[in-house]
Design an enzyme around this catalytic site. Structure first.
Site, PDB file in Angstrom:
ATOM      1  N   LYS A 117      51.325  85.555  39.515  1.00  0.00           N
ATOM      2  CA  LYS A 117      49.858  85.741  40.473  1.00  0.00           C
ATOM      3  C   LYS A 117      50.254  86.605  41.545  1.00  0.00           C
ATOM      4  CE  LYS A 117      50.278  80.916  41.774  1.00  0.00           C
ATOM      5  NZ  LYS A 117      50.401  79.025  43.074  1.00  0.00           N
ATOM      6  N   LYS A 199      45.660  75.274  31.124  1.00  0.00           N
ATOM      7  CA  LYS A 199      44.542  74.143  32.085  1.00  0.00           C
ATOM      8  C   LYS A 199      44.349  73.341  32.906  1.00  0.00           C
ATOM      9  CE  LYS A 199      48.387  74.147  35.735  1.00  0.00           C
ATOM     10  NZ  LYS A 199      48.808  73.981  36.493  1.00  0.00           N
ATOM     11  N   LYS A 202      43.591  72.890  39.821  1.00  0.00           N
ATOM     12  CA  LYS A 202      42.258  72.212  40.764  1.00  0.00           C
ATOM     13  C   LYS A 202      41.940  74.017  41.618  1.00  0.00           C
ATOM     14  CE  LYS A 202      46.385  70.480  43.408  1.00  0.00           C
ATOM     15  NZ  LYS A 202      47.259  71.641  43.412  1.00  0.00           N
TER      16      LYS A 202
HETATM   17  P1  ATP Z   1      46.911  75.115  41.659  1.00  0.00           P
HETATM   18  O1  ATP Z   1      45.410  75.315  40.617  1.00  0.00           O
HETATM   19  O2  ATP Z   1      46.521  75.419  43.307  1.00  0.00           O
HETATM   20  O3  ATP Z   1      47.731  76.047  41.008  1.00  0.00           O
HETATM   21  P2  ATP Z   1      47.129  72.430  40.113  1.00  0.00           P
HETATM   22  O4  ATP Z   1      46.291  71.939  39.881  1.00  0.00           O
HETATM   23  O5  ATP Z   1      47.838  73.694  38.572  1.00  0.00           O
HETATM   24  O6  ATP Z   1      47.166  73.651  41.741  1.00  0.00           O
HETATM   25  P3  ATP Z   1      49.738  72.352  40.981  1.00  0.00           P
HETATM   26  O7  ATP Z   1      49.271  71.554  42.917  1.00  0.00           O
HETATM   27  O8  ATP Z   1      51.195  73.565  40.920  1.00  0.00           O
HETATM   28  O9  ATP Z   1      48.343  71.892  40.601  1.00  0.00           O
HETATM   29  O10 ATP Z   1      50.556  70.476  40.850  1.00  0.00           O
HETATM   30  C1  ATP Z   1      51.182  69.856  41.445  1.00  0.00           C
HETATM   31  C2  ATP Z   1      51.514  68.440  39.994  1.00  0.00           C
HETATM   32  O11 ATP Z   1      50.492  68.464  39.464  1.00  0.00           O
HETATM   33  C3  ATP Z   1      52.323  69.501  39.035  1.00  0.00           C
HETATM   34  O12 ATP Z   1      53.509  68.322  39.026  1.00  0.00           O
HETATM   35  C4  ATP Z   1      51.679  69.994  38.105  1.00  0.00           C
HETATM   36  O13 ATP Z   1      52.524  69.972  36.394  1.00  0.00           O
HETATM   37  C5  ATP Z   1      50.705  68.459  37.614  1.00  0.00           C
HETATM   38  N1  ATP Z   1      49.268  69.482  36.647  1.00  0.00           N
HETATM   39  C6  ATP Z   1      49.275  70.351  37.518  1.00  0.00           C
HETATM   40  N2  ATP Z   1      47.432  70.542  36.536  1.00  0.00           N
HETATM   41  C7  ATP Z   1      47.827  69.398  35.418  1.00  0.00           C
HETATM   42  C8  ATP Z   1      47.355  69.397  33.686  1.00  0.00           C
HETATM   43  N3  ATP Z   1      46.287  70.138  33.880  1.00  0.00           N
HETATM   44  N4  ATP Z   1      48.353  68.908  33.481  1.00  0.00           N
HETATM   45  C9  ATP Z   1      49.335  68.420  33.873  1.00  0.00           C
HETATM   46  N5  ATP Z   1      49.753  67.794  34.642  1.00  0.00           N
HETATM   47  C10 ATP Z   1      49.031  68.529  35.952  1.00  0.00           C
END
Ligand code: ATP
Ligand code: LTN
Length: 336
Positions: A117, A199, A202
């Site tokens: 980050k 990955k 969002k």
């Molecule tokens: P950001 O884009 O803001 O980093 P994110 O979509 O990666 O957000 P987080 O808010 O970091 O998601 O994670 C929320 C939950 O969703 C966590 O438990 C994380 O492990 C899970 N998660 C996030 N992205 C994935 C993915 N692509 N597949 C499976 N689990 C996910």
């Protein structure tokens, strides 16, 4: 003692950085929903964590409430679980300071999320970003959580939480429960539709990379049709076919069929046919969630009640732990 008291504690949080994706749903929330009966669950919106990167305050405010509604729409049941907003329980920030005084600069410097980050936000490498894992440790330790369902990306943060808790317990007695990761195997990591080696996220700038929980049927089908796959046409799960394998994982989790059954169902059918089928399946699965979400958003008063109620229940548990912590450290509380 009644059975309720014997349940182990499960806790997890999600940042209000966007509308949840199918990755968040399959990898996290769908499982949060499943374990509600078996564990004493606490789920919260980690809005203080989202201050570590620059965000528009209006959007964060909106997304915080949207996220609460999304959790409920996805099946988190306030009769079984405690749902709250992190900033409504100031104990998180308080414990975070205490834990920061028991965390070494060196160990925080090793966190890969901090390194990632800070290279992505070179103009804003703030102390909050550095201390992110300490606030996360406070979130977890305040509630004496036994299990934390997290994705592989958060494993290191749970490790440091365990290190901090063990260190604290050694110095001051048995104050904290040592939390364990709760990582599911199937669908643990849903990949981007445009780059199956990274990955699904969002906060991705390209909406074609993810399926949002609130996407319409047309958009969902279009996004699956555009999903990057290899030049082969066989629907077979394999490490050297990451695009189609990712879609098969999604299909398998949502349909409840195994990967083998999915391969058999689509044998000889081709990618185009499969992509339409998965689009229809996902759209159909998300429709009741979307309907419930719309209804919840119409009733702001109810949502406010849910948040206040959740914060009240969470505060009781959090205060009990923090008082124990302060007492162990010689920090005078008001009722001395
Ligand atoms: P950001 O884009 O803001 O980093 P994110 O979509 O990666 O957000 P987080 O808010 O970091 O998601 O994670 C929320 C939950 O969703 C966590 O438990 C994380 O492990 C899970 N998660 C996030 N992205 C994935 C993915 N692509 N597949 C499976 N689990 C996910
Ligand atoms: N860092 C997590 C969100 C989060 C969390 C937590 C998860 C904040 N506090 C406590 C589990 C327990 C993330 O970005 N997924």
């Amino acid at each position: 003692m009644n059975m309720e008291n014997k349940k182990q504690v499960m806790l997890s949080g999600i940042q209000p950085t966007g509308i949840f994706t199918l990755g968040n749903y399959i990898g996290a929330i769908k499982n949060w929903e499943k374990v509600q009966q078996e564990y004493k669950c606490l789920y919260f919106i980690a809005n203080l964590h989202s201050l570590t990167v620059k965000n528009d305050p209006k959007i964060i405010k909106q997304l915080t409430l949207d996220s609460v509604a999304l959790l409920l729409a996805c099946g988190i049941d306030i009769k079984k679980s405690i749902v709250f907003i992190q900033s409504h329980v100031p104990r998180h920030a308080e414990l975070s300071w205490v834990l920061a005084c028991h965390t070494q600069f060196g160990e925080l410097s090793r966190m890969t999320q901090f390194k990632d980050k800070s290279s992505k936000n070179a103009d804003n490498i703030n102390a909050g970003l550095f201390c992110y894992p300490v606030l996360m440790a406070a979130d977890i330790l305040l509630y004496q959580a036994n299990y934390v369902p997290i994705g592989a990306d958060q494993k290191q943060h749970l490790e440091i939480t365990r290190d901090i808790a063990n260190r604290f317990n050694k110095l001051y007695g048995d104050i904290f429960e040592i939390p364990n990761p709760y990582i599911q195997k199937k669908g643990a990591r849903i990949m981007s539709l445009q780059d199956p080696t990274s990955k699904m996220s969002k906060s991705d700038n390209n909406p074609n990379c993810y399926i949002s929980i609130l996407d319409t049927k047309d958009v969902i089908i279009k996004k699956f049709k555009r999903a990057v796959t290899d030049s082969d046409t066989n629907i077979i799960y394999s490490d050297d076919k990451p695009g189609i394998s990712n879609l098969m994982t999604i299909y398998s989790v949502i349909s409840g069929k195994s990967i083998k059954e999915t391969e058999q169902e689509f044998a000889g059918k081709g990618y185009g046919y499969f992509k339409t089928a998965i689009g229809e399946l996902v759209a159909c699965h998300l429709k009741p969630i979307q309907d419930k979400y719309e209804k919840l958003l119409e009733d702001k008063k109810y949502l406010q009640e849910v948040c206040l109620n959740g914060a009240e229940q969470a505060s009781k548990i959090a205060s009990k732990t923090l008082n124990k912590v302060y007492k162990s450290l010689g920090i005078l509380t008001k009722n001395f």
